[in-house]
Scaffold this active site. Sequence first.
Site, mmCIF file in Angstrom:
data_model
loop_
_atom_site.group_PDB
_atom_site.id
_atom_site.type_symbol
_atom_site.label_atom_id
_atom_site.label_comp_id
_atom_site.label_asym_id
_atom_site.label_seq_id
_atom_site.Cartn_x
_atom_site.Cartn_y
_atom_site.Cartn_z
ATOM 1 N N ASN A 257 40.426 42.437 28.352
ATOM 2 C CA ASN A 257 38.965 42.530 28.351
ATOM 3 C C ASN A 257 38.429 43.684 27.497
ATOM 4 O O ASN A 257 37.230 43.732 27.204
ATOM 5 C CB ASN A 257 38.416 42.617 29.788
ATOM 6 C CG ASN A 257 38.506 41.306 30.546
ATOM 7 O OD1 ASN A 257 38.685 41.285 31.763
ATOM 8 N ND2 ASN A 257 38.364 40.176 29.856
ATOM 9 N N ASP B 89 35.779 34.513 37.600
ATOM 10 C CA ASP B 89 35.347 34.229 36.227
ATOM 11 C C ASP B 89 34.002 33.504 36.203
ATOM 12 O O ASP B 89 33.654 32.781 37.143
ATOM 13 C CB ASP B 89 36.422 33.372 35.532
ATOM 14 C CG ASP B 89 36.247 33.368 34.018
ATOM 15 O OD1 ASP B 89 35.548 34.241 33.488
ATOM 16 O OD2 ASP B 89 36.803 32.456 33.372
ATOM 17 N N ASN C 208 30.890 35.081 35.110
ATOM 18 C CA ASN C 208 29.694 35.934 35.185
ATOM 19 C C ASN C 208 28.830 35.818 33.930
ATOM 20 O O ASN C 208 27.595 35.767 34.004
ATOM 21 C CB ASN C 208 30.084 37.411 35.333
ATOM 22 C CG ASN C 208 30.811 37.697 36.619
ATOM 23 O OD1 ASN C 208 30.837 36.865 37.517
ATOM 24 N ND2 ASN C 208 31.403 38.876 36.710
ATOM 25 N N ARG D 205 40.691 30.195 40.778
ATOM 26 C CA ARG D 205 39.939 30.628 39.583
ATOM 27 C C ARG D 205 38.614 29.889 39.555
ATOM 28 O O ARG D 205 38.579 28.654 39.627
ATOM 29 C CB ARG D 205 40.696 30.363 38.290
ATOM 30 C CG ARG D 205 39.892 30.919 37.093
ATOM 31 C CD ARG D 205 40.536 30.723 35.767
ATOM 32 N NE ARG D 205 39.789 31.442 34.736
ATOM 33 C CZ ARG D 205 40.308 32.166 33.764
ATOM 34 N NH1 ARG D 205 41.614 32.266 33.673
ATOM 35 N NH2 ARG D 205 39.549 32.772 32.884
#
Length: 252
Positions: A78, A30, A32, A198
Site C-alpha cells: 500500500n 477492502d 473503502n 474479503r
Amino acid sequence: MPGDANPQMSPAGEAPAPRSGPRHVAIIMDGNGRWAQARGRPRLFGHHAGARRVREVVECCPSLGVEYLTIFAFSTENWKRTQTEVAGLMSLFRRYISKEMNALAEKNVRVRFIGDRVRLDAKLIDLMDKLERKTAGNSGTQLTIALNYGGRDEVARATKRLARDVAEGRLDPENVDEETLPRYLDTHVLPDPDLVIRTSGEARISNFLLWQSAYAEYEFIDTLWPDFTAEELARLCGSYGRRDRRFGAVKT
Ligand code: IPE
Ligand code: IPE
Ligand code: MG
C-alpha cells in the site's frame, strides 16, 4: 483465556459440544476507496468510514464465539499509493488508536499488531506499543491488526531470524519442519485463521496470511468494507458452520 464466551459450551459444564463457528476470523477490509468514489468524495473519506465499522465488528465477536479477529489495515504494497493517501492513512491509524484505546481496554479486548514496524513513524509505533501494553492482560476478543503487513515479507523476516539461529548454533537444520517456521512468524501466538473474509468483490488474497491460511475457508463478498455489518459477519459465521473441512482426509 479466550473461550470464555464460547456459546457451544454446555451450561452444566459437561464436555463442550463440537464447535461449529469459526474460532479465528481474518478480514481483508477492502473497498473503502470505491465506497467514497461512489459518493463523489476523496478516498480518505472512505477510509474514515471504514475505520468506524471496526468497532461494531469487534464487539459482536463474543456473541458469535469468535475468539480471534485479525484485520488487514495496511499492506506492504500500500506504500505504492499517493503520498496524500498514505499520509492520510497513517494519521487515521494514529487517531483511531488514540480514540479507541480506552474503549478497547474496557471491553476486555486484547490488541496485537503484526507487520513490519520499520517503515512506520515513531509516534505511531509508540501508540501501537501503548495499546498493546494497555490491553495485554485482557482475556476477551484477541484483536490483531495487520499494519504494514505482507505475507511474503513476514516469511522473509521469519526466515532471516531462523537462519540467524542456525548460524549461531541455536537451531539444528535437521530439526526444521512444518512446526518450526510458524514459531518465527509475527502470528506465532495465534491459531491459524478458520475463516478469511474479503469484502469488495475481489477474489484474491493480496499477500494476507499466506502461510497461516493454508487450510482456511474463504468468503469473497461484494459488500464494500464501510457497508459491512455485524449481521453480515453472523451470516458468514453461520455458513462456515455448514462447511465440511476435510484437511485432506476422507470423512468416513
Ligand atoms: C482498503 O480499501 C483499505 C486499504 C487498502 C488501506 P481500498 O483503499 O483498497 O479501497 P478500494 O479497493 O480502492 O475500493
Ligand atoms: C488489500 O487490499 C490490503 C488491505 C485491505 C489493507 P488492496 O486494495 O491493497 O489490494 P489489491 O491492490 O486490490 O490487491
Ligand atoms: Mg482495495
